[in-house]
Scaffold this motif. Sequence first.
Motif, PDB file in Angstrom:
ATOM      1  N   TYR A 110     136.204  88.765 -49.922  1.00  0.00           N
ATOM      2  CA  TYR A 110     135.141  89.139 -48.969  1.00  0.00           C
ATOM      3  C   TYR A 110     135.365  88.418 -47.632  1.00  0.00           C
ATOM      4  N   MET A 161     131.178  82.642 -45.047  1.00  0.00           N
ATOM      5  CA  MET A 161     130.304  82.466 -43.872  1.00  0.00           C
ATOM      6  C   MET A 161     131.083  81.926 -42.675  1.00  0.00           C
ATOM      7  N   GLU A 255     121.502  83.400 -38.636  1.00  0.00           N
ATOM      8  CA  GLU A 255     121.342  84.138 -39.893  1.00  0.00           C
ATOM      9  C   GLU A 255     120.549  83.213 -40.790  1.00  0.00           C
ATOM     10  N   ARG A 283     123.425  87.145 -58.333  1.00  0.00           N
ATOM     11  CA  ARG A 283     124.647  86.760 -57.618  1.00  0.00           C
ATOM     12  C   ARG A 283     124.509  85.308 -57.145  1.00  0.00           C
ATOM     13  N   PHE A 452     125.406  92.747 -40.461  1.00  0.00           N
ATOM     14  CA  PHE A 452     124.624  91.839 -41.302  1.00  0.00           C
ATOM     15  C   PHE A 452     123.717  91.011 -40.406  1.00  0.00           C
TER      16      PHE A 452
HETATM   17  C1  SIN Z   1     124.140  84.608 -47.216  1.00  0.00           C
HETATM   18  O1  SIN Z   1     123.607  84.248 -48.237  1.00  0.00           O
HETATM   19  O2  SIN Z   1     123.782  84.124 -46.146  1.00  0.00           O
HETATM   20  C2  SIN Z   1     125.256  85.605 -47.145  1.00  0.00           C
HETATM   21  C3  SIN Z   1     125.309  86.561 -48.235  1.00  0.00           C
HETATM   22  C4  SIN Z   1     126.242  87.718 -47.980  1.00  0.00           C
HETATM   23  O3  SIN Z   1     127.078  87.698 -47.062  1.00  0.00           O
HETATM   24  O4  SIN Z   1     126.143  88.692 -48.710  1.00  0.00           O
END
Ligand code: SIN
Length: 485
Positions: A110, A161, A255, A283, A452
């Motif tokens: 990912y 991230m 975020e 998850r 996102f």
């Molecule tokens: C997050 O928990 O901030 C990211 C989750 C994701 O990218 O799906």
Amino acid sequence: MQNLNDAKLLKTASYIDGCWVESDAQLSVCNPAGGDVLVDISDASPAQAEEAVLAASKALAAWSGKTAQQRSVLLRAWYDLMIKHQDDLARILTLEQGKPLAEAKGEIAYGASFIEWFAEEGKRIYGDVIPAPGIDKRILVIKQPVGVVSAITPWNFPNAMIARKAAAALAAGCTFVVRPATQTPLSALAMAELAARAGIPAGVFNVVVGSDANGLGKVLTEHPAVAKFTFTGSTAVGKKLIAQCASTVKKVSMELGGNAPFIVFEDADLNAAVQGALVSKYRNAGQTCVCTNRILVHQDIYPQFCEKYTQAVAELKLGSGLDQDTQIGPMISAKAAQDVDALVQQSIAQGAKLVLGGSYAKQGDNFYLPTVMTDVTNDMPIACNEIFGPVSPIIRFSDEQHAIKLANDTQYGLAAYFYSRDIGRIFRVAEALDYGMIGINEGLISNATAPFGGMKQSGNGREGSHYGLDDYLEIKYLCLGGMEQ
Ligand code: SIN
């Protein structure tokens, strides 16, 4: 830290201006599955964070001066190396973060997918020509990198991230300094080692690992050489960081926290909804900003859904992330498990019914049992707080308007999910939900091509997708006069 195919991926110092920089102080990185110390690493000071910012500033002209194609080749090489070392990167990630190895491998793929995607998209940073109000003028718009970008990233996705932010920044022509979470710095440092091997020049990608959160945070949010700050983490911390960025009017993208409703309407495919809720909720042991936080179920199907869902949750296997059959690993710390337990017990005291779990597991203080609670109301602590743990509170609703009202009744607006087979309802509900991302008959929505990000107090800006590139670009308007014939 045993059993890596490439032991050089394990780094124990910050990566600044192309060098591994030691410091006098040390900090320990621990395995959340057993609490044992994995390795001691250098604990960088605020002065070292400043060195990293200055290195990024020095590297900016050469990096932004490359063509998009030249940057793309280097980013693509970084992507290739991440995929080549996927097993080792996943092992490091599981050891320091706890998530099951299969999920960790998924996170590496990912994370790498953002680097691959932005390596391509960086070539499509187009400008614009706008019809001018007078015949003597031409109006041109060009896009340029914002400059040095600083970032603070969380422990729940220690690779992805960083990749999501750094890939967009570097593709846009910015240079980058990140402070990863002190619980999970090894993934970030391994990414730096691979960036160096890929040929990304010194100073373009810097990683500063330090336990002085306030001191390092102050440098990254207040230094005048930083043009943009990006953060993934809690809303409470995000608010403080935004305030710190104000003194130099930095661009910010945030975020932040979520409280995702997962709505199951009476016309939903029940089995699909059960599976969707399961993946969305459990998850990363529920430690994800977009995880389902509250399950809202129509009163006519409430008993059937609760029964099927509880059965499915009961089958989840809890254990060390390194064990082959583990589906849920430890939480990041004993304190995190205690916080979740407090929400569960307070809500039981207010009338919620515990149907599964509700206590620590035999594996240790960091392990919390997958938990299901029914007869929950929206005002109970387990529903109105971000849980960040493996607990499913299930709430009953009476009709569509009621579901929307409950879903929107929160300060958060990151992700929401709903299951329905009625096309009219699908559009009505999707448009009425105050959330930046909506999963419709789908529990997993994150990918590199989609924007996102959240609304309300879940933050601002978008990551991933071509919208994510805009966050690292300045728009410049050129007015060309004297064009009269
Ligand atoms: C997050 O928990 O901030 C990211 C989750 C994701 O990218 O799906």
